[in-house]
Motif scaffolding. Structure first.
Motif, short mmCIF file in Angstrom:
data_model
loop_
_atom_site.label_atom_id
_atom_site.label_comp_id
_atom_site.label_asym_id
_atom_site.label_seq_id
_atom_site.Cartn_x
_atom_site.Cartn_y
_atom_site.Cartn_z
N GLU A 197 11.77 -17.99 12.37
CA GLU A 197 10.52 -17.23 12.42
C GLU A 197 10.71 -15.85 11.79
OE1 GLU A 197 7.41 -15.47 15.76
OE2 GLU A 197 8.80 -17.07 16.30
N ARG A 198 11.85 -15.23 12.04
CA ARG A 198 12.13 -13.92 11.44
C ARG A 198 12.22 -14.03 9.93
NH1 ARG A 198 17.01 -11.65 15.30
NH2 ARG A 198 16.25 -12.64 17.21
N LEU A 199 12.85 -15.08 9.44
CA LEU A 199 12.94 -15.29 8.00
C LEU A 199 11.55 -15.46 7.40
CD1 LEU A 199 15.97 -17.76 7.73
CD2 LEU A 199 15.95 -15.30 7.32
N GLN A 200 10.69 -16.20 8.10
CA GLN A 200 9.33 -16.40 7.62
C GLN A 200 8.57 -15.08 7.55
OE1 GLN A 200 8.21 -19.33 10.54
NE2 GLN A 200 8.62 -21.05 9.16
N ARG A 201 8.82 -14.19 8.51
CA ARG A 201 8.16 -12.89 8.50
C ARG A 201 8.64 -12.05 7.30
NH1 ARG A 201 8.76 -12.78 14.27
NH2 ARG A 201 10.50 -11.31 14.11
N VAL A 202 9.92 -12.14 6.99
CA VAL A 202 10.44 -11.43 5.81
C VAL A 202 9.76 -11.96 4.55
CG1 VAL A 202 12.49 -11.07 4.38
CG2 VAL A 202 12.67 -10.89 6.86
N ALA A 203 9.62 -13.27 4.45
CA ALA A 203 8.95 -13.87 3.29
C ALA A 203 7.52 -13.39 3.19
CB ALA A 203 9.01 -15.40 3.39
N GLN A 204 6.81 -13.31 4.32
CA GLN A 204 5.42 -12.83 4.31
C GLN A 204 5.35 -11.36 3.91
OE1 GLN A 204 4.09 -13.81 8.25
NE2 GLN A 204 3.92 -16.00 7.82
N ASP A 205 6.31 -10.56 4.40
CA ASP A 205 6.35 -9.15 4.01
C ASP A 205 6.54 -9.00 2.51
OD1 ASP A 205 6.06 -8.37 6.63
OD2 ASP A 205 8.18 -7.92 6.96
N PHE A 206 7.43 -9.82 1.95
CA PHE A 206 7.69 -9.79 0.52
C PHE A 206 6.43 -10.15 -0.25
CE2 PHE A 206 9.08 -11.68 -3.48
CZ PHE A 206 10.03 -10.76 -3.93
N ALA A 207 5.73 -11.21 0.20
CA ALA A 207 4.51 -11.65 -0.48
C ALA A 207 3.41 -10.58 -0.39
CB ALA A 207 4.02 -12.96 0.14
N MET A 208 3.28 -9.94 0.75
CA MET A 208 2.28 -8.89 0.93
C MET A 208 2.59 -7.67 0.06
SD MET A 208 1.62 -9.12 5.05
CE MET A 208 0.54 -7.69 5.07
N GLN A 209 3.89 -7.34 -0.06
CA GLN A 209 4.26 -6.21 -0.91
C GLN A 209 3.96 -6.52 -2.37
OE1 GLN A 209 5.52 -3.25 0.51
NE2 GLN A 209 4.84 -2.55 -1.50
N HIS A 210 4.18 -7.78 -2.75
CA HIS A 210 3.83 -8.21 -4.11
C HIS A 210 2.35 -7.97 -4.38
CE1 HIS A 210 3.04 -10.78 -7.56
NE2 HIS A 210 2.11 -11.36 -6.83
N GLN A 211 1.51 -8.36 -3.44
CA GLN A 211 0.07 -8.17 -3.62
C GLN A 211 -0.27 -6.69 -3.72
OE1 GLN A 211 -2.15 -10.44 -4.14
NE2 GLN A 211 -0.80 -12.17 -3.84
N SER A 212 0.32 -5.88 -2.86
CA SER A 212 0.04 -4.45 -2.84
C SER A 212 0.46 -3.77 -4.14
CB SER A 212 0.75 -3.81 -1.64
OG SER A 212 0.58 -2.41 -1.64
N ASP A 213 1.60 -4.19 -4.71
CA ASP A 213 2.14 -3.51 -5.88
C ASP A 213 1.52 -3.95 -7.20
OD1 ASP A 213 3.73 -2.07 -4.23
OD2 ASP A 213 5.62 -3.02 -4.77
N GLN A 214 0.55 -4.88 -7.14
CA GLN A 214 -0.11 -5.30 -8.38
C GLN A 214 -0.91 -4.17 -9.01
OE1 GLN A 214 0.63 -8.35 -9.92
NE2 GLN A 214 2.11 -8.02 -8.27
N LYS A 215 -1.26 -3.16 -8.21
CA LYS A 215 -2.01 -2.03 -8.75
C LYS A 215 -1.13 -1.08 -9.55
CE LYS A 215 -1.61 0.68 -4.45
NZ LYS A 215 -0.98 -0.39 -3.66
N LEU A 216 0.19 -1.22 -9.44
CA LEU A 216 1.11 -0.37 -10.19
C LEU A 216 1.18 -0.81 -11.65
CD1 LEU A 216 4.13 -0.20 -7.69
CD2 LEU A 216 2.31 1.49 -7.99
N ALA A 217 1.51 0.13 -12.52
CA ALA A 217 1.69 -0.21 -13.93
C ALA A 217 2.87 -1.17 -14.08
CB ALA A 217 1.94 1.07 -14.73
N ALA A 218 2.82 -2.00 -15.12
CA ALA A 218 3.84 -3.04 -15.31
C ALA A 218 5.25 -2.46 -15.40
CB ALA A 218 3.53 -3.85 -16.56
#
Length: 243
Positions: A197-218
């Motif tokens: 479950e902790r590993l799954q939370r890390v994966a979700q955090d990573f995915a959410m950070q990916h979404q958040s950082d899409q607003k940054l320049a390439a």
């Protein structure tokens, strides 16, 4: 796929939201209230009748259809056939991985050697497979749940086992922001799910950070692949040494 029953359910929700009664709707349609109730109860109406109801509700049919699509249950796993369709074409699989990361058409064509026409064609294929719902202006809605995963023994995971794992682990994992941890131990079977479950939370955090950082320049973003795993396992070479 949306059905007439789904449309009728959305209409009922809109009636309730706007405070329009069956009697009000019947008056707008020139029907008896009992006929309207029967029509909605049976979820039996033609598209022309749905159009009339939409006009009475001052609701665009396209908007109603979108609400129905948005209400459809999201997929947590694809079928074997859907996954086979994805791996059958390497470029299609590339676009599938990109849409899982919520890349836009413009981002995909800017980063990879795909023409806009080819990318649109692949997006249309993913729509037919059921991974996305393709919308106007080549935008899309992902049809996969947050808990989505490829089938553990399905075509996609098999493809990555055969073609990607050695490539992934051939790296040194020694650059900034990289790391490889290999931990072995014997723990209580009852505690194992909590670690997963902790590993799954890390994966979700990573995915959410990916979404958040899409607003940054390439130039301020870098592609990373996070691989998390946990299973009951002992290196085969050690098994023969057991007492």
């Amino acid at each position: 796929m949306s059905t007439t029953a789904d449309l009728v359910k959305a209409i009922k929700q809109e009636l309730k939201a706007t405070g329009m009664t069956y009697a009000d709707l019947a008056a707008c349609l020139g029907m008896a209230e009992s006929s309207v109730k029967r029509m909605l109860a049976k979820a039996d109406m033609s598209l022309s009748r749905v159009d009339e109801v939409c006009r009475a509700l001052k609701l665009d049919f396209a908007e109603l259809a979108r609400r129905v699509a948005d209400a459809q249950p999201l997929l947590s796993e694809l079928s074997q056939e859907q996954e086979r369709a994805v791996v059958a074409d390497k470029k299609l699989m590339l676009v599938a991985i990109c849409v899982l990361s919520q890349w836009s058409l413009e981002q995909i064509t800017a980063y990879y050697q795909l023409s806009e026409a080819d990318c649109i064609r692949y997006l249309a294929q993913l729509d037919r497979i059921g991974i996305i719902e393709l919308r106007p202006l080549n935008r899309y809605r992902l049809q996969l749940a947050k808990t989505f995963r490829w089938r553990p023994h399905g075509p996609v995971m098999q493809y990555f086992r055969e073609h990607a794992l050695l490539d992934y682990f051939s790296g040194g994992f020694d650059a900034q922001g990289e790391g490889l941890l290999l931990v072995h131990g014997t723990i209580s079977r009852a505690l194992a799910p909590s670690f997963l479950e902790r590993l799954q939370r890390v994966a979700q955090d990573f995915a959410m950070q990916h979404q958040s950082d899409q607003k940054l320049a390439a130039e301020h973003r870098e592609g990373y692949t996070l691989l998390l795993a946990m299973r009951r396992w002992e290196f085969e070479a050690f098994q023969s040494l057991r007492r």
